[in-house]
Design an enzyme around this catalytic site. Sequence first.
Site, PDB file in Angstrom:
ATOM      1  N   ARG A   1      -0.711  14.912  12.568  1.00  6.10           N
ATOM      2  CA  ARG A   1      -0.272  14.658  11.183  1.00  6.10           C
ATOM      3  C   ARG A   1      -0.234  15.932  10.325  1.00  6.10           C
ATOM      4  NH1 ARG A   1      -1.975   8.933   9.251  1.00  6.10           N
ATOM      5  NH2 ARG A   1       0.072   9.114   8.296  1.00  6.10           N
TER       6      ARG A   1
ATOM      7  N   ARG B   1      -8.701  -0.508   4.485  1.00  4.57           N
ATOM      8  CA  ARG B   1      -7.884   0.534   3.856  1.00  4.57           C
ATOM      9  C   ARG B   1      -6.527  -0.032   3.466  1.00  4.57           C
ATOM     10  NH1 ARG B   1      -6.818   5.659   7.039  1.00  4.57           N
ATOM     11  NH2 ARG B   1      -5.567   5.911   5.164  1.00  4.57           N
TER      12      ARG B   1
ATOM     13  N   CYS C   1      -5.780  12.472  12.528  1.00  3.81           N
ATOM     14  CA  CYS C   1      -6.556  11.225  12.565  1.00  3.81           C
ATOM     15  C   CYS C   1      -6.287  10.627  13.936  1.00  3.81           C
ATOM     16  CB  CYS C   1      -6.111  10.293  11.437  1.00  3.81           C
ATOM     17  SG  CYS C   1      -4.403   9.845  11.584  1.00  3.81           S
TER      18      CYS C   1
ATOM     19  N   LYS D   1       0.846  -1.208   0.000  1.00  4.48           N
ATOM     20  CA  LYS D   1       0.000   0.000   0.000  1.00  4.48           C
ATOM     21  C   LYS D   1       0.873   1.247   0.000  1.00  4.48           C
ATOM     22  CE  LYS D   1      -1.803   1.709   4.040  1.00  4.48           C
ATOM     23  NZ  LYS D   1      -1.588   3.131   4.249  1.00  4.48           N
ATOM     24  N   ASN D   2       1.870   1.271   0.886  1.00  3.53           N
ATOM     25  CA  ASN D   2       2.636   2.510   1.077  1.00  3.53           C
ATOM     26  C   ASN D   2       3.678   2.744  -0.004  1.00  3.53           C
ATOM     27  OD1 ASN D   2       1.025   2.943   3.225  1.00  3.53           O
ATOM     28  ND2 ASN D   2       2.561   2.461   4.787  1.00  3.53           N
TER      29      ASN D   2
ATOM     30  N   ILE E   1       1.383  18.866   7.737  1.00  4.61           N
ATOM     31  CA  ILE E   1       2.099  18.711   6.452  1.00  4.61           C
ATOM     32  C   ILE E   1       3.123  19.820   6.272  1.00  4.61           C
ATOM     33  CG2 ILE E   1       0.244  17.439   5.293  1.00  4.61           C
ATOM     34  CD1 ILE E   1      -0.487  20.094   3.858  1.00  4.61           C
TER      35      ILE E   1
ATOM     36  N   ASP F   1       4.254   1.092  12.110  1.00  5.97           N
ATOM     37  CA  ASP F   1       3.045   0.428  11.597  1.00  5.97           C
ATOM     38  C   ASP F   1       2.873  -0.976  12.159  1.00  5.97           C
ATOM     39  OD1 ASP F   1       3.128   1.918   8.262  1.00  5.97           O
ATOM     40  OD2 ASP F   1       2.567   2.692  10.231  1.00  5.97           O
TER      41      ASP F   1
HETATM   42  C1  EPZ Z   1       3.769   7.176   6.131  1.00  3.96           C
HETATM   43  O1  EPZ Z   1       2.921   8.189   6.647  1.00  3.96           O
HETATM   44  C2  EPZ Z   1       2.917   5.927   6.051  1.00  3.96           C
HETATM   45  N1  EPZ Z   1       1.794   6.138   5.144  1.00  3.96           N
HETATM   46  C3  EPZ Z   1       2.390   5.575   7.444  1.00  3.96           C
HETATM   47  O2  EPZ Z   1       1.661   4.352   7.339  1.00  3.96           O
HETATM   48  C4  EPZ Z   1       3.584   5.347   8.369  1.00  3.96           C
HETATM   49  O3  EPZ Z   1       3.112   5.102   9.679  1.00  3.96           O
HETATM   50  C5  EPZ Z   1       4.472   6.600   8.370  1.00  3.96           C
HETATM   51  O4  EPZ Z   1       4.869   6.923   7.021  1.00  3.96           O
HETATM   52  C6  EPZ Z   1       5.728   6.402   9.199  1.00  3.96           C
HETATM   53  O5  EPZ Z   1       6.453   5.326   8.725  1.00  3.96           O
HETATM   54  C7  EPZ Z   1       2.007   6.039   3.806  1.00  3.96           C
HETATM   55  O6  EPZ Z   1       3.112   5.831   3.351  1.00  3.96           O
HETATM   56  C8  EPZ Z   1       0.813   6.221   2.937  1.00  3.96           C
HETATM   57  P1  EPZ Z   1       5.569  10.698   8.222  1.00  3.96           P
HETATM   58  P2  EPZ Z   1       3.422   9.732   6.660  1.00  3.96           P
HETATM   59  O7  EPZ Z   1       5.427  11.925   7.412  1.00  3.96           O
HETATM   60  O8  EPZ Z   1       4.205  10.008   5.441  1.00  3.96           O
HETATM   61  C9  EPZ Z   1       5.366  14.071  11.502  1.00  3.96           C
HETATM   62  C10 EPZ Z   1      -0.157   2.937   7.623  1.00  3.96           C
HETATM   63  O9  EPZ Z   1      -0.625   2.421   8.640  1.00  3.96           O
HETATM   64  N2  EPZ Z   1       5.264  14.995  10.363  1.00  3.96           N
HETATM   65  O10 EPZ Z   1       6.851   9.926   8.152  1.00  3.96           O
HETATM   66  O11 EPZ Z   1       2.250  10.567   6.938  1.00  3.96           O
HETATM   67  C11 EPZ Z   1       4.108  13.233  11.663  1.00  3.96           C
HETATM   68  O12 EPZ Z   1       3.125  13.935  12.392  1.00  3.96           O
HETATM   69  C12 EPZ Z   1       0.249   4.381   7.630  1.00  3.96           C
HETATM   70  O13 EPZ Z   1       0.058   2.325   6.545  1.00  3.96           O
HETATM   71  C13 EPZ Z   1       5.324  16.362  10.597  1.00  3.96           C
HETATM   72  O14 EPZ Z   1       5.466  16.807  11.736  1.00  3.96           O
HETATM   73  O15 EPZ Z   1       4.385   9.705   7.918  1.00  3.96           O
HETATM   74  C14 EPZ Z   1       4.616  12.016  12.404  1.00  3.96           C
HETATM   75  O16 EPZ Z   1       4.677  12.307  13.785  1.00  3.96           O
HETATM   76  C15 EPZ Z   1      -0.067   5.062   8.946  1.00  3.96           C
HETATM   77  N3  EPZ Z   1       5.212  17.216   9.544  1.00  3.96           N
HETATM   78  C16 EPZ Z   1       6.033  11.830  11.848  1.00  3.96           C
HETATM   79  O17 EPZ Z   1       6.392  13.094  11.250  1.00  3.96           O
HETATM   80  C17 EPZ Z   1       5.045  16.758   8.255  1.00  3.96           C
HETATM   81  O18 EPZ Z   1       4.961  17.592   7.326  1.00  3.96           O
HETATM   82  C18 EPZ Z   1       6.137  10.752  10.790  1.00  3.96           C
HETATM   83  O19 EPZ Z   1       5.242  11.072   9.755  1.00  3.96           O
HETATM   84  C19 EPZ Z   1       4.979  15.372   8.045  1.00  3.96           C
HETATM   85  C20 EPZ Z   1       5.093  14.500   9.103  1.00  3.96           C
END
Ligand code: EPZ
Length: 417
Positions: free
Chosen positions: A121, A398, A116, A22-23, A123, A306
């Site tokens: 989360r 999902r 969520c 998925k990811n 951006i 995850d």
């Molecule tokens: C990806 O989410 C995955 N989703 C998540 O899998 C996974 O848990 C996560 O990476 C961490 O490995 C997909 O790839 C679709 P991050 P992502 O940006 O990209 C903070 C699942 O169950 N952050 O690495 O959203 C954020 O809040 C899902 O399959 C910021 O602060 O994760 C978090 O605390 C859940 N600012 C940390 O970084 C930002 O702009 C990691 O988030 C972005 C993120």
Amino acid sequence: MSAIQIQGLRPLKGTVGIQGSKNAVLPMMAAALLARGVTVIRHVPEIEDVFSMMGILDSLGCKCSLEKGVLTMDTGAASGHRIPEEYVGKMRSSCLLLGPLLAGRGEAVTYYPGGCVIGKRPIDLHLYALKQLGASFFEAGGMILARVDRFRGARIRFSYPSVGATENAILAAVTAEGETEIENCAREPEITELCRFLAVMGARIRGAGKSRITVEGVKRLYPVEFLLGGDRICAGTYLAAAAMTAGDVTVIGTEPESLREPVFYLRRMGADISIKEREKEIRLKMGGRPGPVSLCTGPYPEFPTDLQSVFLAAASVADGESRITETVFEARFAAAAILRQFGARIHMEGQTAVAAGTYPLKPAVAEAPDLRGGAALVLAGLAADGLSVIGNCRHIRRGYEDLCRDLGSLGAEICWL
Ligand code: EPZ
């Protein structure tokens, strides 16, 4: 099919093929927008997040279809630049379209994805990277309007190795003018697979999988055919399920290296694990109850967040006290409270869940709180002495194509209600 029923205490035995990742496929679907024509990706899982991304691409003028795992995306007539709000709320990964839309159209409209159950989360890191490359952003009432004439190569240094922000930066940089250097990148296997996909499209990327990636912008990318790799989180889920049920399970189709940390901790819990790298096979045998575990999640190559809920379910039946600490998301222990309904003895110490293992668990009727928390509850049902029902399984659909099909093929007494 929004609930799953499980009759517990059946040892899992056999071999299961692992669905596509998925990811990995979600950022590839965004990348398809960078080329005009028909892109085909094979071994794609039929899951809600893929359907959502297909819906967004169709709303942008693409023509998408998914038949028996073959995803076809025709971007020939795509011209839109507005991501429909209803999708943004459903799926955070919609923000991965920002880079490709700006690269291809010079403008994009989206909305703040909102938090969520696992955390706020934000951006901000996505927006930082795209601004570094030349984009401007205007915000009003949750809507984000982005513009750029043409992305120009830049130096990007992330304060945190965000997976999505790294992907967005790469998707914006591949057709930028000049070279982009991205530091403190995420190193997840899904990033490496995205870079492989982009390289087939004609992109020039060095350092995939390392914390520094260099992208040399090219004028044009081309539509491709690509075979998607296996989903390491699905594979890790099934290995943990085998460990909880004194099983003997082989998962096929995932790079064993991508599961190095989960395999390390399953061995620490007493599992006998054999690996065939070339065949992409991991076999786990567990003679009895798993032993306790102490682990901490973190950015790859550390233990994947995850699999945190799933390993907490396994720790709930371990013979001893386990400690599981979550460092990636600030609120990813929703499953811990619900596992107590199965008789799990878990208490929280800040960002650490402490589980005093007990076996068997009690059957329960519970609601999935989120995607991976829902999978953890199903695994608890496998180790419960009786009939359990897990509701709210739209969360599970999902990311898992068919948990009942896969676990049932291994001998679990499980079905959709
Ligand atoms: C990806 O989410 C995955 N989703 C998540 O899998 C996974 O848990 C996560 O990476 C961490 O490995 C997909 O790839 C679709 P991050 P992502 O940006 O990209 C903070 C699942 O169950 N952050 O690495 O959203 C954020 O809040 C899902 O399959 C910021 O602060 O994760 C978090 O605390 C859940 N600012 C940390 O970084 C930002 O702009 C990691 O988030 C972005 C993120």
